[in-house]
Write a protein that holds these residues in place. Sequence first.
Motif, mmCIF file in Angstrom:
data_model
loop_
_atom_site.group_PDB
_atom_site.id
_atom_site.type_symbol
_atom_site.label_atom_id
_atom_site.label_comp_id
_atom_site.label_asym_id
_atom_site.label_seq_id
_atom_site.Cartn_x
_atom_site.Cartn_y
_atom_site.Cartn_z
ATOM 1 N N ASP A 192 -12.632 4.413 4.487
ATOM 2 C CA ASP A 192 -11.853 3.202 4.733
ATOM 3 C C ASP A 192 -12.620 2.016 4.153
ATOM 4 O O ASP A 192 -13.639 2.188 3.473
ATOM 5 C CB ASP A 192 -11.537 3.033 6.223
ATOM 6 N N ASP A 193 -12.133 0.808 4.422
ATOM 7 C CA ASP A 193 -12.723 -0.373 3.790
ATOM 8 C C ASP A 193 -14.203 -0.548 4.098
ATOM 9 O O ASP A 193 -14.961 -1.080 3.282
ATOM 10 C CB ASP A 193 -11.980 -1.643 4.245
ATOM 11 N N GLY A 209 -7.836 6.350 -5.299
ATOM 12 C CA GLY A 209 -7.636 5.201 -4.411
ATOM 13 C C GLY A 209 -8.512 4.032 -4.797
ATOM 14 O O GLY A 209 -8.712 3.736 -5.988
ATOM 15 N N ASP A 210 -9.058 3.343 -3.787
ATOM 16 C CA ASP A 210 -9.892 2.173 -4.041
ATOM 17 C C ASP A 210 -11.146 2.545 -4.824
ATOM 18 O O ASP A 210 -11.726 3.617 -4.635
ATOM 19 C CB ASP A 210 -10.301 1.509 -2.726
ATOM 20 N N PRO A 233 -11.863 -2.952 -1.319
ATOM 21 C CA PRO A 233 -10.490 -2.878 -0.803
ATOM 22 C C PRO A 233 -9.488 -3.521 -1.766
ATOM 23 O O PRO A 233 -9.802 -4.494 -2.464
ATOM 24 C CB PRO A 233 -10.564 -3.670 0.510
ATOM 25 N N GLY A 234 -8.306 -2.948 -1.783
ATOM 26 C CA GLY A 234 -7.224 -3.524 -2.579
ATOM 27 C C GLY A 234 -7.274 -3.183 -4.050
ATOM 28 O O GLY A 234 -6.509 -3.759 -4.834
ATOM 29 N N THR A 235 -8.138 -2.255 -4.451
ATOM 30 C CA THR A 235 -8.253 -1.914 -5.870
ATOM 31 C C THR A 235 -7.540 -0.610 -6.228
ATOM 32 O O THR A 235 -7.539 -0.219 -7.403
ATOM 33 C CB THR A 235 -9.726 -1.803 -6.286
ATOM 34 N N HIS A 261 -2.421 3.835 -0.641
ATOM 35 C CA HIS A 261 -2.265 2.379 -0.622
ATOM 36 C C HIS A 261 -3.562 1.664 -0.298
ATOM 37 O O HIS A 261 -3.775 0.525 -0.714
ATOM 38 C CB HIS A 261 -1.173 1.979 0.370
ATOM 39 N N HIS A 262 -4.419 2.299 0.478
ATOM 40 C CA HIS A 262 -5.712 1.701 0.801
ATOM 41 C C HIS A 262 -6.694 2.812 1.120
ATOM 42 O O HIS A 262 -6.326 3.935 1.489
ATOM 43 C CB HIS A 262 -5.602 0.733 1.978
ATOM 44 N N GLY A 263 -7.975 2.519 0.964
ATOM 45 C CA GLY A 263 -8.999 3.520 1.176
ATOM 46 C C GLY A 263 -9.246 4.355 -0.067
ATOM 47 O O GLY A 263 -8.632 4.149 -1.121
ATOM 48 N N ARG A 264 -10.165 5.282 0.069
ATOM 49 C CA ARG A 264 -10.591 6.103 -1.071
ATOM 50 C C ARG A 264 -10.721 7.556 -0.639
ATOM 51 O O ARG A 264 -11.298 7.856 0.412
ATOM 52 C CB ARG A 264 -11.942 5.598 -1.599
#
Length: 223
Positions: A128-129, A153-154, A199-201, A209-212
Amino acid sequence: MDALFTLPPDTPGPREIAPGAVHVPGWLTREQQRWITDRFRDWTRGPVPLRAARLPSGHHMSVRTVCLGWHWQPYRYSRAATDVNGNRVLDFPDWLVALGRQAVAEAYADPLAGAAYTPDAALVNYYDDAATMGMHQDKDEKSPEPVVSLSIGDSCRFRFGNTGTRTKPYDDVELASGDLFVFGGPSRFAYHGVTKVFPGTAPHGCGLHHGRINITMRVTGLS
């Protein structure tokens, strides 16, 4: 399945970070990333849920993990998740073996090395972030075969160091969605970690949509 993992013609070339450690940006297409993200969701609904491993210190890792083939806990492998619910983990899928072979062949420009690569375990990590991963060596395996890492993901800051110490010298590499990183040979037991997630990349269309999501394939050498 073979068509799904055909490399796009504009895939950037490999970049050697250290002997045996190779970064291939943009190795997975967005379609491939979405498909793998869907498999990740299937895996987390399987017999062993996504969980944060408990370290010997008593602290839990900030990264949450689901395992394939063999269940990893610090610092050993087992078939059953004895630290979670006692269930046997999902088998290592054939398509992931094929993908690992393709990854090694592409990163090292060596079809024979790819053909000989047969991963039997994967740690599938979700960041997560705020999640990070401290500098560590992947040395619970009995095989010196390469580790294959895929990111979806991110983006993150991946720190790749040396085999002797957690400190410098090291290189900070930005791993983006779809990137491949393979490390073996002289760099197989290099210290490495993730110091930051951005985050947000996550790009549109990767399925996350968020996280990696980070998939690391290994050859355990266990029977």
